[in-house]
Design an enzyme around this catalytic site. Structure first.
Site, PDB file in Angstrom:
ATOM      1  N   GLU A  85       9.248  31.288  18.136  1.00 43.26           N
ATOM      2  CA  GLU A  85       8.228  31.460  19.160  1.00 43.26           C
ATOM      3  C   GLU A  85       8.716  32.300  20.343  1.00 43.26           C
ATOM      4  O   GLU A  85       7.938  33.075  20.908  1.00 43.26           O
ATOM      5  CB  GLU A  85       7.737  30.101  19.659  1.00 43.26           C
ATOM      6  CG  GLU A  85       8.822  29.226  20.261  1.00 43.26           C
ATOM      7  CD  GLU A  85       8.244  27.970  20.904  1.00 43.26           C
ATOM      8  OE1 GLU A  85       7.255  28.098  21.634  1.00 43.26           O
ATOM      9  OE2 GLU A  85       8.786  26.881  20.665  1.00 43.26           O
ATOM     10  N   LYS A 108      19.638  37.619   7.025  1.00 41.32           N
ATOM     11  CA  LYS A 108      20.437  38.818   6.768  1.00 41.32           C
ATOM     12  C   LYS A 108      21.932  38.628   7.004  1.00 41.32           C
ATOM     13  O   LYS A 108      22.727  39.496   6.650  1.00 41.32           O
ATOM     14  CB  LYS A 108      19.942  39.976   7.652  1.00 41.32           C
ATOM     15  CG  LYS A 108      18.449  40.250   7.529  1.00 41.32           C
ATOM     16  CD  LYS A 108      18.041  41.388   8.457  1.00 41.32           C
ATOM     17  CE  LYS A 108      16.542  41.646   8.398  1.00 41.32           C
ATOM     18  NZ  LYS A 108      15.755  40.589   9.037  1.00 41.32           N
ATOM     19  N   LYS A 142      23.077  45.971   0.915  1.00 44.48           N
ATOM     20  CA  LYS A 142      23.827  44.860   0.330  1.00 44.48           C
ATOM     21  C   LYS A 142      23.181  44.328  -0.950  1.00 44.48           C
ATOM     22  O   LYS A 142      23.730  43.471  -1.628  1.00 44.48           O
ATOM     23  CB  LYS A 142      23.986  43.738   1.356  1.00 44.48           C
ATOM     24  CG  LYS A 142      24.847  44.157   2.544  1.00 44.48           C
ATOM     25  CD  LYS A 142      24.847  43.131   3.639  1.00 44.48           C
ATOM     26  CE  LYS A 142      25.742  43.580   4.792  1.00 44.48           C
ATOM     27  NZ  LYS A 142      25.281  44.831   5.430  1.00 44.48           N
ATOM     28  N   SER A 157      21.603  45.657  16.401  1.00 43.05           N
ATOM     29  CA  SER A 157      20.756  44.576  15.895  1.00 43.05           C
ATOM     30  C   SER A 157      21.455  43.236  16.092  1.00 43.05           C
ATOM     31  O   SER A 157      22.681  43.165  16.234  1.00 43.05           O
ATOM     32  CB  SER A 157      20.437  44.791  14.415  1.00 43.05           C
ATOM     33  OG  SER A 157      21.622  44.717  13.643  1.00 43.05           O
ATOM     34  N   VAL A 192      27.899  44.169  14.413  1.00 45.09           N
ATOM     35  CA  VAL A 192      29.270  44.201  14.908  1.00 45.09           C
ATOM     36  C   VAL A 192      29.362  44.715  16.347  1.00 45.09           C
ATOM     37  O   VAL A 192      30.246  44.309  17.093  1.00 45.09           O
ATOM     38  CB  VAL A 192      30.137  45.062  13.959  1.00 45.09           C
ATOM     39  CG1 VAL A 192      29.755  46.532  14.042  1.00 45.09           C
ATOM     40  CG2 VAL A 192      31.610  44.883  14.263  1.00 45.09           C
TER      41      VAL A 192
END
Length: 623
Positions: free
Chosen positions: A315, A366, A408, A449, A453
């Site tokens: 939320e 992810k 990946k 993101s 890293v």
């Protein structure tokens, strides 16, 4: 029409210059001996001619411009206005004056009026630019500009417009030999990049501004290293992208970021093609609060969809993007729905309620190590969630469905990667029997993101280190979040159904180099101020990511940054059995069962935990 005080002053000045030009024209024509009858003609027509000129000047907008920023377009406006004005005055004289002007007087009148009116306008610009060459006492710092192009000129003007509060430009560096010993806006070009250390030292430069927005990352990285050794503070004019609404024309001078050193080429989109499937459409984005999902929402709004449905289970993140879009795109109907994609009943309810035409499915788990510790959650969210959204998209006749996948998913060595490969297989199998165009877009890591890293390294540097890197040979592909979102949208416009689009990720980057660059950009030195530690490869990770399997290969598309993987065999029955198993026992599946089930469906799936990584097994150079 109301005029400002400065415009009224300009009108009075124009009236005087027009009459001065008229008298001057007679003076030049008759070499000072003006016949008396022409004085009488001028006396009868001066008021009408002046009024005509001023009205025409007003019509051409000569009284609503900032003339201190005058350019060629403003000069052309003056020339056209004076030409029309002179032609009109000649006609008035022809009909009203007791005696006609000689033809040469009319020509001279036009030339002198053009010269005087243009000169009065451009003198502010001339004075404005001349100030740049005047040394100013007490300035905060001396600045060196890198790049003698348009961005360099903008940087100089930006410093000047701030009254040099941010520094005074003492010189420019440019690698072009043709520009050496020349000046840009009064600022001398002092040499090439190899001369930076000498120029910084001899001119006591405190700050360097890299004004080369189109330069490759390797060039920016080389210049940054040279500048860092000089001890000067480094800033940069970031790259200017041709976004959907037109080219950005604002200038931002900021600290050098890691994105600048990686250097991605400018992105060009087929605006008409993209607008063709988003404009006026109801668009849904799942995972809309995430890094990619939220950026997709920002970019989609630029194409004026009829409705944008934000779907997510967090939320707070959904609230944040809803508030942002509501502020920036108040004309777009933005609707939020809090739901979990694993909840099939709620997903179906929302789809029937809004009947979206385009769906971007970005909702997924992810984080590789986290999903290795919670493999059942990866199965439920990435496989079952995708199946729910995709199947209901088919049921409600969605036109285009775009799955956000990952590199990946290729030869996966983690549960997360294997589940994303199954998600690709789901949309490929549905496409075979559906009117909906189902496609997937596969790309690598995005800078900044959540969980990536870069933020982790920044936090470690802020704490004084150490910066932790799993392996000295760890390599990854990177692109920026806006770039990835734009390419995903473009791929959706190209969809015919069943494709797996591969985004060009450029060259792979060593994580250790990324860490050292970030430490250096923070004004510190790796292994001196900030220690780098190697912690070992985490469960599910591999040294080199891939974008294609050897069997897939790739074919090009009309967009140079987007490729299509050749379709590979999909075990439709195996996928359906796996989905059914997850529905029945998802949370109670053991790791051994999960690995066994994934291995039976995903070709090449092999857990790497505790196993040796082999560089020869990677085909990361295919793309």
């Amino acid at each position: 029409m109301k005029f400002s005080r400065s415009s009224l002053v300009l009108i009075l000045l124009d009236a005087a210059l027009i009459n001065l030009a008229a008298i001057g024209s007679f003076y030049l024509r008759f070499e000072g001996n003006i016949p008396r009858e022409y004085y009488w003609t001028y006396y009868h027509t001066a008021w009408a001619g002046t009024l005509i000129y001023l009205l025409i000047f007003s019509f051409f907008g000569l009284y609503n411009r900032l003339w201190q920023y005058a350019s060629i377009s403003e000069l052309l406006s003056v020339i056209f206005a004076v030409f029309v004005g002179t032609s009109s005055v000649v006609l008035v004289v022809y009909f009203l004056a007791p005696m006609r002007y000689p033809n040469t007087v009319a020509v001279l009148f036009w030339l002198t009026t053009t010269f005087m009116i243009s000169g009065s306008r451009l003198i502010l610009r001339i004075i404005d630019d001349a100030v740049l060459t005047i040394p100013i006492p007490g300035i905060p710092k001396r600045v060196l500009i890198i790049g003698a192009g348009d961005a360099g000129a903008l940087a100089i003007r930006e410093l000047k417009n701030s009254n040099y509060r941010e520094g005074y430009p003492i010189g420019i560096i440019d690698d072009s030999l043709q520009k050496q010993k020349l000046k840009l806006m009064g600022i001398p070009i002092l040499g090439t990049r190899k001369d930076i250390p000498h120029v910084v030292k001899s001119h006591k430069v405190e700050e360097v501004i890299i004004a080369m927005p189109s330069a490759p990352g390797a060039v920016i990285r080389d210049i940054a290293k040279i500048c860092e050794k000089s001890g000067a503070v480094i800033k940069i004019v970031p790259g200017i992208y041709n976004f959907f609404s037109g080219q950005i024309d604002t200038l931002q001078i900021r600290q050098v970021e890691i994105e600048d050193l990686l250097g991605r080429d400018q992105l060009n989109l087929d605006i008409d093609e993209v607008a063709g499937y988003l404009a006026g459409e109801t668009v849904m984005v799942t995972g809309a609060g995430g890094s990619i999902g939220s950026e997709l929402c920002r970019q989609i709004c630029r194409f004026n969809p009829e409705k944008l449905i934000l779907v997510g289970r967090g939320e707070n993140s959904i609230f944040d993007i809803e508030q942002e879009l509501g502020s920036e795109f108040s004309d777009i109907n933005v609707i939020t729905e809090i739901l979990d994609v694993k909840d099939r009943e709620k997903v179906e309810l929302v789809f029937w309620k809004y009947r979206p035409g385009v769906v971007f499915h970005a909702a997924a788990h992810k984080h590789v190590p986290l999903m290795e510790r919670n493999p059942e959650e990866a199965l439920k969210n990435n496989i079952l969630g995708t199946y729910n959204v995709a199947e209901i998209s088919d049921l409600t006749r969605v036109k285009t469905f775009v799955l956000i996948s990952t590199d990946k998913a290729i030869n996966p060595t983690s549960v997360m990667g294997a589940t994303k490969r199954v998600a690709e297989m789901i949309i490929q199998s549905l496409d075979l029997q559906s009117q909906t165009r189902f496609v997937a877009v596969r790309f690598g890591n995005v800078l900044g993101s959540r969980g990536s890293v870069i933020p982790t390294f920044k936090k470690q540097i802020a704490k004084g280190g150490p910066v932790t890197v799993t392996h000295p040979e760890m390599v990854r592909y990177f692109m920026t979040i806006p770039e990835a979102a734009q390419l995903v949208i473009q791929a959706g416009a190209m969809a015919e159904g069943g494709e797996i689009f591969i985004l060009d990720m450029g060259k792979p980057v060593r994580i250790i180099d990324l860490a050292r660059d970030l430490i250096r950009l923070s004004g510190l030195e790796a292994d001196v101020d900030i220690r780098i530690e190697f912690t070992g490869i985490r469960p599910g990770e591999k040294l080199y990511e891939e974008l294609l399997t050897a069997e897939e290969g790739r074919t090009s598309t009309k967009h140079q940054r987007i490729f299509v993987a050749k379709p590979s065999a999909v075990d439709i029955a195996g996928v359906e059995l796996l989905v059914q198993l997850i529905r029945e026992r998802g949370s109670f599946l053991t790791r051994e069962e999960i690995e066994q089930e994934l291995s039976g469906v995903v070709s090449g799936f092999q857990q790497l935990q505790g196993k040796k990584h082999n560089k020869q097994n990677s085909i990361f150079n295919i793309v």
